[in-house]
Design an enzyme around this catalytic site. Sequence first.
Site, PDB file in Angstrom:
ATOM      1  N   LYS A   1      33.901   6.977  -9.263  1.00 11.50           N
ATOM      2  CA  LYS A   1      35.342   7.187  -8.780  1.00 11.50           C
ATOM      3  C   LYS A   1      36.072   6.227  -7.811  1.00 11.50           C
ATOM      4  O   LYS A   1      37.230   6.208  -8.143  1.00 11.50           O
ATOM      5  CB  LYS A   1      35.253   8.815  -8.025  1.00 11.50           C
ATOM      6  CG  LYS A   1      34.450   9.869  -8.958  1.00 11.50           C
ATOM      7  CD  LYS A   1      34.163  11.178  -7.749  1.00 11.50           C
ATOM      8  CE  LYS A   1      33.490  10.825  -6.407  1.00 11.50           C
ATOM      9  NZ  LYS A   1      32.155  10.427  -6.676  1.00 11.50           N
TER      10      LYS A   1
ATOM     11  N   ARG B   1      25.614   1.145   1.960  1.00 14.04           N
ATOM     12  CA  ARG B   1      26.036   2.156   2.576  1.00 14.04           C
ATOM     13  C   ARG B   1      24.975   2.972   3.343  1.00 14.04           C
ATOM     14  O   ARG B   1      23.847   2.887   2.574  1.00 14.04           O
ATOM     15  CB  ARG B   1      26.785   3.199   1.773  1.00 14.04           C
ATOM     16  CG  ARG B   1      28.337   3.389   2.113  1.00 14.04           C
ATOM     17  CD  ARG B   1      28.868   4.030   1.002  1.00 14.04           C
ATOM     18  NE  ARG B   1      28.461   5.309   0.763  1.00 14.04           N
ATOM     19  CZ  ARG B   1      29.416   5.842  -0.058  1.00 14.04           C
ATOM     20  NH1 ARG B   1      30.116   5.802  -0.797  1.00 14.04           N
ATOM     21  NH2 ARG B   1      28.697   7.323  -0.314  1.00 14.04           N
TER      22      ARG B   1
HETATM   23  P1  AP5 Z   1      31.555   3.901  -7.013  1.00 11.20           P
HETATM   24  O1  AP5 Z   1      32.683   3.782  -7.764  1.00 11.20           O
HETATM   25  O2  AP5 Z   1      31.304   3.420  -5.666  1.00 11.20           O
HETATM   26  O3  AP5 Z   1      30.909   5.353  -7.162  1.00 11.20           O
HETATM   27  P2  AP5 Z   1      31.604   6.850  -6.343  1.00 11.20           P
HETATM   28  O4  AP5 Z   1      31.926   7.792  -7.667  1.00 11.20           O
HETATM   29  O5  AP5 Z   1      32.837   6.575  -5.784  1.00 11.20           O
HETATM   30  O6  AP5 Z   1      30.428   7.345  -5.645  1.00 11.20           O
HETATM   31  P3  AP5 Z   1      30.047   7.693  -4.074  1.00 11.20           P
HETATM   32  O7  AP5 Z   1      28.868   7.334  -3.936  1.00 11.20           O
HETATM   33  O8  AP5 Z   1      31.182   6.809  -3.482  1.00 11.20           O
HETATM   34  O9  AP5 Z   1      30.476   9.258  -4.344  1.00 11.20           O
HETATM   35  P4  AP5 Z   1      30.043  10.249  -3.100  1.00 11.20           P
HETATM   36  O10 AP5 Z   1      30.720  11.661  -3.650  1.00 11.20           O
HETATM   37  O11 AP5 Z   1      28.365  10.263  -3.082  1.00 11.20           O
HETATM   38  O12 AP5 Z   1      30.460   9.501  -1.736  1.00 11.20           O
HETATM   39  P5  AP5 Z   1      31.602   9.805  -0.818  1.00 11.20           P
HETATM   40  O13 AP5 Z   1      32.126   8.676  -0.290  1.00 11.20           O
HETATM   41  O14 AP5 Z   1      32.860  10.691  -1.583  1.00 11.20           O
HETATM   42  O15 AP5 Z   1      30.213   3.143  -8.170  1.00 11.20           O
HETATM   43  C1  AP5 Z   1      28.961   3.213  -7.640  1.00 11.20           C
HETATM   44  C2  AP5 Z   1      28.271   2.154  -8.056  1.00 11.20           C
HETATM   45  O16 AP5 Z   1      28.089   1.979  -9.473  1.00 11.20           O
HETATM   46  C3  AP5 Z   1      28.874   0.588  -7.508  1.00 11.20           C
HETATM   47  O17 AP5 Z   1      28.150  -0.150  -7.107  1.00 11.20           O
HETATM   48  C4  AP5 Z   1      29.793   0.305  -8.648  1.00 11.20           C
HETATM   49  O18 AP5 Z   1      29.811  -0.873  -8.719  1.00 11.20           O
HETATM   50  C5  AP5 Z   1      28.739   0.695  -9.907  1.00 11.20           C
HETATM   51  N1  AP5 Z   1      29.584   1.294 -11.231  1.00 11.20           N
HETATM   52  C6  AP5 Z   1      30.753   1.944 -11.188  1.00 11.20           C
HETATM   53  N2  AP5 Z   1      31.222   2.026 -12.261  1.00 11.20           N
HETATM   54  C7  AP5 Z   1      30.535   1.431 -13.132  1.00 11.20           C
HETATM   55  C8  AP5 Z   1      30.150   1.429 -14.615  1.00 11.20           C
HETATM   56  N3  AP5 Z   1      31.168   1.851 -15.437  1.00 11.20           N
HETATM   57  N4  AP5 Z   1      29.066   0.601 -15.073  1.00 11.20           N
HETATM   58  C9  AP5 Z   1      28.112   0.210 -14.067  1.00 11.20           C
HETATM   59  N5  AP5 Z   1      28.235   0.354 -12.824  1.00 11.20           N
HETATM   60  C10 AP5 Z   1      29.212   0.765 -12.263  1.00 11.20           C
HETATM   61  O19 AP5 Z   1      31.163  10.902   0.234  1.00 11.20           O
HETATM   62  C11 AP5 Z   1      30.045  10.243   1.023  1.00 11.20           C
HETATM   63  C12 AP5 Z   1      29.834  11.617   2.096  1.00 11.20           C
HETATM   64  O20 AP5 Z   1      31.000  12.147   2.883  1.00 11.20           O
HETATM   65  C13 AP5 Z   1      29.128  12.932   1.532  1.00 11.20           C
HETATM   66  O21 AP5 Z   1      27.980  12.748   1.028  1.00 11.20           O
HETATM   67  C14 AP5 Z   1      29.813  13.936   2.489  1.00 11.20           C
HETATM   68  O22 AP5 Z   1      28.791  13.799   3.511  1.00 11.20           O
HETATM   69  C15 AP5 Z   1      30.975  13.411   3.045  1.00 11.20           C
HETATM   70  N6  AP5 Z   1      32.023  14.132   2.232  1.00 11.20           N
HETATM   71  C16 AP5 Z   1      33.078  13.415   1.607  1.00 11.20           C
HETATM   72  N7  AP5 Z   1      33.833  14.152   1.148  1.00 11.20           N
HETATM   73  C17 AP5 Z   1      33.514  15.334   1.449  1.00 11.20           C
HETATM   74  C18 AP5 Z   1      34.312  16.733   1.309  1.00 11.20           C
HETATM   75  N8  AP5 Z   1      35.263  16.567   0.613  1.00 11.20           N
HETATM   76  N9  AP5 Z   1      33.679  17.683   1.691  1.00 11.20           N
HETATM   77  C19 AP5 Z   1      32.331  17.483   2.568  1.00 11.20           C
HETATM   78  N10 AP5 Z   1      31.935  16.409   2.781  1.00 11.20           N
HETATM   79  C20 AP5 Z   1      32.315  15.280   2.247  1.00 11.20           C
HETATM   80 MG    MG Z   2      33.086   6.817  -3.632  1.00 15.53          MG
END
Ligand code: AP5
Ligand code: MG
Length: 215
Positions: free
Chosen positions: A17, A161
Amino acid sequence: MSNRPQLILLGAPGSGKGTQAAKLVEELTYQHISTGDLLRNEVASGSELGNRVKAIMDSGDLVDDGTVLELLQKNCDLANSQYIFDGFPRNEVQAKALDEHVLKDVASTAIYFDIDLGVLEQRIVNRRVCKGCGEIYNLLFKKPQSDGVCDKCGSTDLQLRKDDNPETVKNRLKIYKESTEPVLKYYEGQGRLSRVDASKGSEEVLKELINVINN
Ligand code: AP5
Ligand code: MG
């Protein structure tokens, strides 16, 4: 402003994402709003909110809905911008709150990053994020041209992270299945859900996304 809809990216941790949101910002006139990034900024700044949510995020649990909704509302202005919502909504309560309190009658579409959860741990533990500009790398799939140096801003601070370790990833994926997958049905039931194949290479995923957005 163009008449493109507000975008809601739905998908498991590591499904791409954040990577695709950054590309869409370059290609189209969107602004990226990631609740994960907003929360991590609060933690880094040592704010009261940041101190309150730090341990929750480190464990991979979800922060409470009210806190995240307030933070989102403080950081978006729908009258003047088009957004990519990344990481919000995470459950049905948040999905309804987004419709009722944020989007109201503004057009939006949800896009599901469809991928087998089994491949995500490998993506996540190999992710590195540039401290300087936020560029997202991967030691297996998207290495910086020069080891440890950001291609975009030249920073040598590419970080893992705090929640990107195997144990926390397992909890994040479990919570995704329990809380966030049901949100897909919410949008599907309203005819607002599209899909992209997030297992493909990132340039192909981008093409699929642009197709979905333009149609
Ligand atoms: P990346 O693009 O970074 O993936 P992502 O989908 O953004 O994954 P996240 O880990 O950021 O999602 P998340 O939902 O766990 O974290 P968030 O920050 O929202 O890609 C991942 C990796 O794969 C990278 O190395 C990239 O290079 C690689 N990649 C990408 N595309 C690729 C492809 N096509 N092929 C190969 N490799 C690829 O949330 C973190 C924390 O915040 C949560 O756990 C929670 O505690 C809190 N939080 C956030 N939002 C909320 C909410 N709405 N409500 C409650 N708590 C929340
Ligand atoms: Mg992300």
